[in-house]
Scaffold this motif. Structure first.
Motif, PDB file in Angstrom:
ATOM      1  N   ILE A 207     -27.896   1.324  15.864  1.00 61.69           N
ATOM      2  CA  ILE A 207     -28.195   0.508  16.663  1.00 61.69           C
ATOM      3  C   ILE A 207     -28.321  -0.653  16.598  1.00 61.69           C
ATOM      4  O   ILE A 207     -28.650  -1.548  17.445  1.00 61.69           O
ATOM      5  CB  ILE A 207     -30.206   1.134  16.578  1.00 61.69           C
TER       6      ILE A 207
ATOM      7  N   LEU B 259     -21.007  -6.134  24.735  1.00 56.29           N
ATOM      8  CA  LEU B 259     -22.318  -6.195  23.460  1.00 56.29           C
ATOM      9  C   LEU B 259     -22.614  -4.283  23.632  1.00 56.29           C
ATOM     10  O   LEU B 259     -22.322  -3.737  22.853  1.00 56.29           O
ATOM     11  CB  LEU B 259     -23.882  -6.584  23.389  1.00 56.29           C
TER      12      LEU B 259
ATOM     13  N   LYS C 283     -36.154 -11.920  19.120  1.00 56.21           N
ATOM     14  CA  LYS C 283     -35.284 -10.630  20.424  1.00 56.21           C
ATOM     15  C   LYS C 283     -34.067 -10.695  20.441  1.00 56.21           C
ATOM     16  O   LYS C 283     -33.430 -10.261  21.197  1.00 56.21           O
ATOM     17  CB  LYS C 283     -35.859 -12.159  21.768  1.00 56.21           C
ATOM     18  N   ARG C 284     -33.117 -11.097  19.279  1.00 53.88           N
ATOM     19  CA  ARG C 284     -31.675 -10.726  18.723  1.00 53.88           C
ATOM     20  C   ARG C 284     -31.025  -9.694  18.772  1.00 53.88           C
ATOM     21  O   ARG C 284     -30.193  -9.652  19.486  1.00 53.88           O
ATOM     22  CB  ARG C 284     -31.389 -12.290  17.948  1.00 53.88           C
TER      23      ARG C 284
ATOM     24  N   ALA D 239     -29.466  -2.957  23.762  1.00 58.26           N
ATOM     25  CA  ALA D 239     -29.468  -2.680  22.206  1.00 58.26           C
ATOM     26  C   ALA D 239     -30.593  -1.446  22.131  1.00 58.26           C
ATOM     27  O   ALA D 239     -31.101  -0.187  22.260  1.00 58.26           O
ATOM     28  CB  ALA D 239     -30.001  -3.259  20.732  1.00 58.26           C
ATOM     29  N   ARG D 240     -32.043  -1.711  22.931  1.00 54.41           N
ATOM     30  CA  ARG D 240     -33.225  -0.990  23.031  1.00 54.41           C
ATOM     31  C   ARG D 240     -32.701  -0.215  23.763  1.00 54.41           C
ATOM     32  O   ARG D 240     -33.147   1.739  23.485  1.00 54.41           O
ATOM     33  CB  ARG D 240     -34.172  -1.769  23.168  1.00 54.41           C
TER      34      ARG D 240
ATOM     35  N   VAL E 238     -26.771 -13.719  32.799  1.00 52.34           N
ATOM     36  CA  VAL E 238     -26.440 -13.492  31.580  1.00 52.34           C
ATOM     37  C   VAL E 238     -26.578 -11.880  30.607  1.00 52.34           C
ATOM     38  O   VAL E 238     -25.592 -11.781  30.361  1.00 52.34           O
ATOM     39  CB  VAL E 238     -27.726 -14.118  30.457  1.00 52.34           C
ATOM     40  N   ILE E 239     -27.212 -11.392  31.460  1.00 51.97           N
ATOM     41  CA  ILE E 239     -27.109 -10.093  30.804  1.00 51.97           C
ATOM     42  C   ILE E 239     -26.329  -9.034  31.251  1.00 51.97           C
ATOM     43  O   ILE E 239     -25.586  -8.805  30.766  1.00 51.97           O
ATOM     44  CB  ILE E 239     -28.424  -8.999  31.525  1.00 51.97           C
TER      45      ILE E 239
ATOM     46  N   VAL F 183     -29.280 -15.933  25.041  1.00 53.33           N
ATOM     47  CA  VAL F 183     -28.501 -15.058  24.833  1.00 53.33           C
ATOM     48  C   VAL F 183     -28.825 -13.665  23.995  1.00 53.33           C
ATOM     49  O   VAL F 183     -28.815 -12.507  24.164  1.00 53.33           O
ATOM     50  CB  VAL F 183     -27.316 -15.339  24.152  1.00 53.33           C
ATOM     51  N   LEU F 184     -29.433 -14.028  23.144  1.00 52.83           N
ATOM     52  CA  LEU F 184     -29.296 -12.383  22.473  1.00 52.83           C
ATOM     53  C   LEU F 184     -30.531 -12.074  22.753  1.00 52.83           C
ATOM     54  O   LEU F 184     -30.720 -10.196  22.347  1.00 52.83           O
ATOM     55  CB  LEU F 184     -29.571 -12.953  20.836  1.00 52.83           C
ATOM     56  N   GLY F 185     -31.608 -12.599  23.732  1.00 58.01           N
ATOM     57  CA  GLY F 185     -32.741 -11.330  24.580  1.00 58.01           C
ATOM     58  C   GLY F 185     -32.294 -10.641  25.734  1.00 58.01           C
ATOM     59  O   GLY F 185     -32.385  -9.298  25.321  1.00 58.01           O
ATOM     60  N   ALA F 186     -31.352 -11.294  26.389  1.00 57.02           N
ATOM     61  CA  ALA F 186     -30.437 -10.001  26.585  1.00 57.02           C
ATOM     62  C   ALA F 186     -29.582  -8.709  25.408  1.00 57.02           C
ATOM     63  O   ALA F 186     -29.733  -7.836  25.884  1.00 57.02           O
ATOM     64  CB  ALA F 186     -29.160 -10.569  27.288  1.00 57.02           C
ATOM     65  N   THR F 187     -29.182  -8.883  24.934  1.00 51.30           N
ATOM     66  CA  THR F 187     -28.900  -8.151  23.688  1.00 51.30           C
ATOM     67  C   THR F 187     -29.654  -6.900  23.260  1.00 51.30           C
ATOM     68  O   THR F 187     -29.334  -6.095  23.187  1.00 51.30           O
ATOM     69  CB  THR F 187     -27.818  -8.911  22.270  1.00 51.30           C
ATOM     70  N   LEU F 188     -30.727  -7.081  22.902  1.00 54.44           N
ATOM     71  CA  LEU F 188     -32.284  -7.102  22.692  1.00 54.44           C
ATOM     72  C   LEU F 188     -31.772  -5.644  24.334  1.00 54.44           C
ATOM     73  O   LEU F 188     -32.050  -4.076  23.889  1.00 54.44           O
ATOM     74  CB  LEU F 188     -32.799  -7.807  22.520  1.00 54.44           C
ATOM     75  N   VAL F 189     -31.873  -6.093  25.156  1.00 48.23           N
ATOM     76  CA  VAL F 189     -31.889  -5.345  26.003  1.00 48.23           C
ATOM     77  C   VAL F 189     -31.061  -3.760  26.061  1.00 48.23           C
ATOM     78  O   VAL F 189     -31.390  -3.065  25.639  1.00 48.23           O
ATOM     79  CB  VAL F 189     -31.533  -5.809  27.609  1.00 48.23           C
TER      80      VAL F 189
ATOM     81  N   ALA G 126     -30.826   2.625  21.881  1.00 42.47           N
ATOM     82  CA  ALA G 126     -31.729   3.352  20.659  1.00 42.47           C
ATOM     83  C   ALA G 126     -32.640   4.177  21.895  1.00 42.47           C
ATOM     84  O   ALA G 126     -32.810   5.040  20.760  1.00 42.47           O
ATOM     85  CB  ALA G 126     -32.488   1.920  20.285  1.00 42.47           C
TER      86      ALA G 126
ATOM     87  N   LEU H 179     -23.021 -10.323  28.906  1.00 44.15           N
ATOM     88  CA  LEU H 179     -23.479  -9.988  27.730  1.00 44.15           C
ATOM     89  C   LEU H 179     -23.263  -8.049  27.452  1.00 44.15           C
ATOM     90  O   LEU H 179     -22.705  -8.035  26.921  1.00 44.15           O
ATOM     91  CB  LEU H 179     -24.968  -9.881  26.977  1.00 44.15           C
TER      92      LEU H 179
END
Lengths: 569, 184
Positions: free
Chosen positions: A244, A12, A227-228, B17-18, A4-5, B9-15, B21, A8
């Motif tokens: 960011i 993204l 976590k989004r 984005a972090r 999934v990562i 899904v968005l948990g992964a987005t966070l990775v 950052a 994404l």
């Protein structure tokens, strides 16, 4: 989960892969195909178009999203940090005015003709549209506001809930009846001068005045457990573009999520030039768009969602001469207007320049004015966004007389101790405020540009007078000083919010007096839907975007239900 | 989509984005050779004149270093190099007006004036700031506005004068916690 990562990141991690552009290019190579067929075509990727794309792609429909700008990379195409001096040469050489790369570099400033009291029109040509430059202010319209609408607060409330969960909104639970609390993350506190304004408001309330002073509510996540998207890091650059991707935009949340369903085809740098109808003008068959290389391409769809902006959607309907049996397309235009009062607090003059950046300028809001009992001199009401804090990159007070050491001292002290009170009032709809087509000026595709007409009336002047008087009372009650205020209110001292236009395709139950029905479907063209703020039936003082998103979500759900029943043919 | 799924899904987005950052940089200090900079809009003597006038408007004093240390002259010259002809003309004729005034009064160009004479010029220019009527007076707001902007954006102005501690990434925004500022 690893898989999934990886998927994404493809969508993204824009700085590395530019995946949007890749997808787009893939499409480009396919465009020799005579016809591209989709279930639904969405035009415009701002707040309304982004959410419609997300809801419809997740409902299983093949969606085409057509956007005239390109995909931007957070932190690269826009980044408010860095040294002004180091970036100056490169930026000016490229034709920019500011040393800092900003989403505003992608504004289209001349895409309209202004008539009357200095209207503006703020288009942002990029994937995400003006969700890239918005301040994130997310205020629900209240039950009192919806009394002027054909739908009630209760009908919209579930969509406010969904929108806030997806967007990640911070705020405090204030318990105000006409600005209901939502799904909030932990609030962001006010700075010292804002706290002193609050003190003034509390003193006036103790004397019986009806008003509230609360912290702003913004679509910016503050809870690290959420976590989004990344948690805000309080650098104050929200409106130049969040580097960011913490602040909610269409480009960082709903569009990537829609992409992941496999149901979305993204057409960036593609400008719609024609809406194609059947021969009785009752059904949309598709659209034509022009690519960046100038090629015209047809795209077929079973339903069309227009979300090009209040001004642009009206313009396209007028150009194509459709969905206007009511004659109301372009009429009922309204926005927010206002003026500013600046306060200084002598007791704060010597305080340190603490880091007051936060989530951009306005951390507080004066609201609850004339909700229960209308003012005797004007209909509707206003709110006042309040902000403070010294920021040398954009000094709030820079017009200080004199020179030398005194000037230096004043510039620092006045900015440290100031607060700006920025009025946002509902512009009264008027027959002299509307959108039509410019008979002469055309865009590069030969299509007429929109003309935006604005005329202030007595209601607006009376409202602004009350705002200035009220702000002055608050400042005095707070033991501050009025640093600047408009001396006299006339049309010349008022400014329009060119990003807040609504109303050109007003919703209603009666097809003679409105353009779309209560779910945003055209009365005339049954598979044409509208997903931007042009459908607003009336305009309270609150910012439009959260309601735009909630209504677009509601519209998309209704469209999906009809499509599933096979009603789109 | 179910909420649970969305979280995944968005948990992964966070990775993603972090990671972004952590890499990105706030408040970079410029490696810029202002001393070695050759003016492109101003002549050498005009460049020295601008430097001197800016230093009178924003002087080095007990509060902080002034316009010269901040490199304001570099900023102004660069901006004007890329400015529209109308703006450029305004500055050229402003500088001519300054020299005309010093020649009439002291018999020499502005750059050749003593510190005291230069102060007199600026005092005259700034005399009617709110209601300028002569060419010299009208030049002052233009000059001052750009000087203030250039100084505020410089590292010296931003940090040493204003004491600005923002433009940075912080974990939590504290806001005002002073007991004396809270409403009762």
């Amino acid at each position: 989960m690893l898989l999934v990562i990886a998927e994404l990141n493809e969508c993204l991690d824009k700085s590395e892969t530019e995946s949007f552009a890749l997808v787009h290019n893939k499409r480009k190579s396919q465009k020799r195909m005579p016809k591209q067929v989709f279930d639904i075509c969405v035009v415009g990727s701002g707040p309304g178009g982004g959410i419609a794309t997300y809801v419809l792609a997740n409902a299983g429909f093949k969606v085409a999203l057509v956007e005239s700008g390109r995909s931007l990379r957070a932190g690269v195409d826009y980044n408010g940090h860095g040294s002004a001096y180091a970036q100056l040469e490169q930026r000016l050489k490229a034709g920019h005015k500011s040393p800092f790369p900003s989403v505003l570099d992608f504004s289209e400033r001349n895409h309209f003709t202004a008539v009357g009291d200095r209207p503006g029109h703020g288009l942002l040509k990029a994937l995400g549209g003006r969700s890239l430059c918005w301040a994130g202010h997310s205020l629900r319209f209240g039950p009192g506001d919806f009394k002027r609408w054909p739908i009630s607060y209760e009908e919209v409330a579930p969509y406010y809930d969904r929108a806030e969960r997806l967007m990640g909104v911070y705020g405090s639970r204030d318990g105000l009846w006409n600005m209901p609390d939502g799904v909030f993350q932990k609030t962001v506190r006010m700075r010292c001068p804002e706290m002193l304004l609050k003190r003034g408001v509390e003193r006036l309330k103790a004397k019986g005045r009806v008003m509230e002073f609360v912290t702003q509510r913004k679509a910016i996540p503050t809870d690290p457990a959420w976590k989004r998207r990344a948690t805000c890091h309080y650098c104050g650059q929200c409106m130049n573009g969040c580097d960011i991707d913490s602040k909610y935009t269409s480009a960082n949340t709903p569009i990537p999520l829609a992409m992941r369903t496999g149901n979305l085809s993204l057409f960036t740098e593609s400008t719609m030039t024609r809406i194609v109808l059947d021969n009785v003008n009752r059904r949309v068959r598709g659209i034509e768009y022009v690519t960046s290389s100038g090629q015209t391409v047809s795209l077929q769809c079973k339903a069309l969602v227009l979300a090009c902006s209040t001004v642009e959607t009206a313009r396209h309907l007028l150009i194509n001469n459709i969905a206007n049996s009511s004659g109301q397309v372009g009429k009922n235009l309204t926005s927010h207007f206002g003026t500013d009062v600046v306060a200084i607090f002598p007791e704060l003059r010597s305080r340190d320049a603490s880091n007051d950046d936060g989530t951009d300028y306005f951390h507080s809001l004066l609201t609850g004015l004339h909700w229960d009992k209308p003012h005797r001199d004007f209909d509707m009401t206003y709110q006042v966004q309040c902000g403070a804090g010294l920021n040398p990159k954009s000094l709030a007070i820079r017009d200080v007389p004199g020179y030398g050491s005194q000037l230096k001292r004043d510039l620092r002290d006045l900015n440290v101790c100031h607060a700006v009170m920025d009025m946002q009032g509902s512009l009264a709809p008027s027959p002299r405020t509307y959108v039509d087509l410019d008979p002469e000026r055309k865009d590069r595709h030969g299509l007429p540009l929109p003309r935006v007409h604005l005329k202030y009336g007595p209601n607006d002047i009376a409202m602004a007078r009350d705002m200035v008087e009220t702000c002055v009372e608050i400042i005095e009650a707070a033991k501050g000083e009025v640093y600047s205020r408009p001396r006299e209110i006339t049309a010349d001292t008022l400014g329009i919010d060119y990003n807040h236009w609504v109303g050109t395709l007003r919703m209603g139950t009666d097809s003679k007096h409105s353009v779309v029905n209560t779910v945003g479907q055209s009365h005339d063209v049954t598979n044409l839907y509208v997903g931007d703020s042009s459908v607003f039936a009336a305009y309270p003082e609150k910012n439009p975007t959260l309601t735009n998103i909630a209504l677009s979500w509601r519209m998309s759900k209704s469209l999906a239900e009809r499509a599933k029943k096979g009603e789109l043919g | 989509m179910e909420r649970r799924e969305l979280f995944k899904v968005l948990g992964a987005t966070l990775v993603a984005a972090r990671e972004g950052a952590a890499q990105h940089d706030h408040g970079t200090s410029a490696v810029l050779d202002i001393e070695g900079y050759k003016p492109r809009f101003f002549s050498d003597s005009q460049y020295r004149a601008i430097d001197a006038v800016a230093e009178i408007i924003i002087p080095t004093d007990s509060q902080s270093p002034g316009a010269h240390s901040a490199g304001v002259r570099f900023y102004i010259d660069t901006v004007l190099h890329y400015a529209d002809p109308e703006t450029q003309m305004k500055w050229k004729s402003g500088l001519i007006a300054v020299d005309e005034w010093t020649r009439a009064r002291f018999g020499k160009a502005f750059v050749d004036c003593s510190a005291d004479e230069k102060d007199q010029v600026v005092a005259t220019m700034a005399g009617k700031e709110k209601d300028p009527s002569t060419e010299l007076e009208r030049f002052f707001p233009t000059l001052k506005q750009m000087t203030v902007e250039a100084y505020s954006l410089s590292d010296v102005g931003m940090t040493q004068h204003f004491g600005y501690r923002g433009n940075t990434a912080i974990a939590e925004f504290r806001g005002c916690t002073h007991p004396e500022h809270q409403s009762s």
